[in-house]
Design a protein around this motif. Sequence first.
Motif: not given
Length: 287
Positions: A35-47
């Motif tokens: 669901r993070t498609v379109g959000l900044p690529e450089r931002a880390e994703r923490a599930v």
Amino acid sequence: MILVTGATGHIGRELTRELDATGAPLRLLVRDPARTVGLPERAERAVGDLGDPATLTPAFAGVDKLFLLTQGMGTAHAEAALAAAQAAGVRHIVHLSSAHVTFDPIPAMGRWHHEREKLVRASGIPATFVRPGGFMTNALDWLPTIRADNYVLDPVGPGRYAPIDAADIAAVATLALTEAGHEGQEYVITGDETFTIAEQVRIISETIGRDIEVRKAATPAEAVRFRFPDGAPPALAAALTEGLTLMRADTVGFRTDTVERLLGRRPRTFAEWCTRNAHVFRATAAA
């Protein structure tokens, strides 16, 4: 490191873009990375999930600042986030609350936010409280009836309010997260134009070049029953009915100049928001 909760929602998406532009280290707490498609690529994703405290420890590791957005009627998600923030040594929280906490008496919707604010204060972590009024994105709730029969149900009649763009909420939150001096502050923010629902619908109609009918609901309670034909939880139904009743009674429209004072510009207008979202309304009206 700034951790953003609610990153995939209307406010969260705007906030991540604002924070990305500052270059600040950024991490997004998400249940579903897809669901993070379109959000900044450089931002880390923490599930992780605020409803599952065991998933939060790695997400909060190394976090200095937290944008805390929790939804619903309870406080469990706020409690889980605050426990994780305390354990991680978070130094500043920007908490999304509601303008309703400033009303006297506080309506039910405001009381839930008020209880969460009390928890934030009790955590001992310095905090900034951002308290928006009604959102412009609430107009998206009208899409189902526009699609079905080209109308909007109006439960508040002469009532006026000053909706705020999610982008302006995000801009205020970004300021609080990235500049010094906002700890301990409480910012009640609204747009600076007041509208009835009929006036908002007229602006949408003008934007997309198609008339949309406004149908009056006899009472706020009728509107709640219409929205939840299978029944809403009693506490939620009562809170929504109370909120719509208060809106109907306010024929002036509560508003503040806080956005302009903080950002040095007037809030974005509802017409501007409609222009940005015209494709959504056009596609719905044509369906």
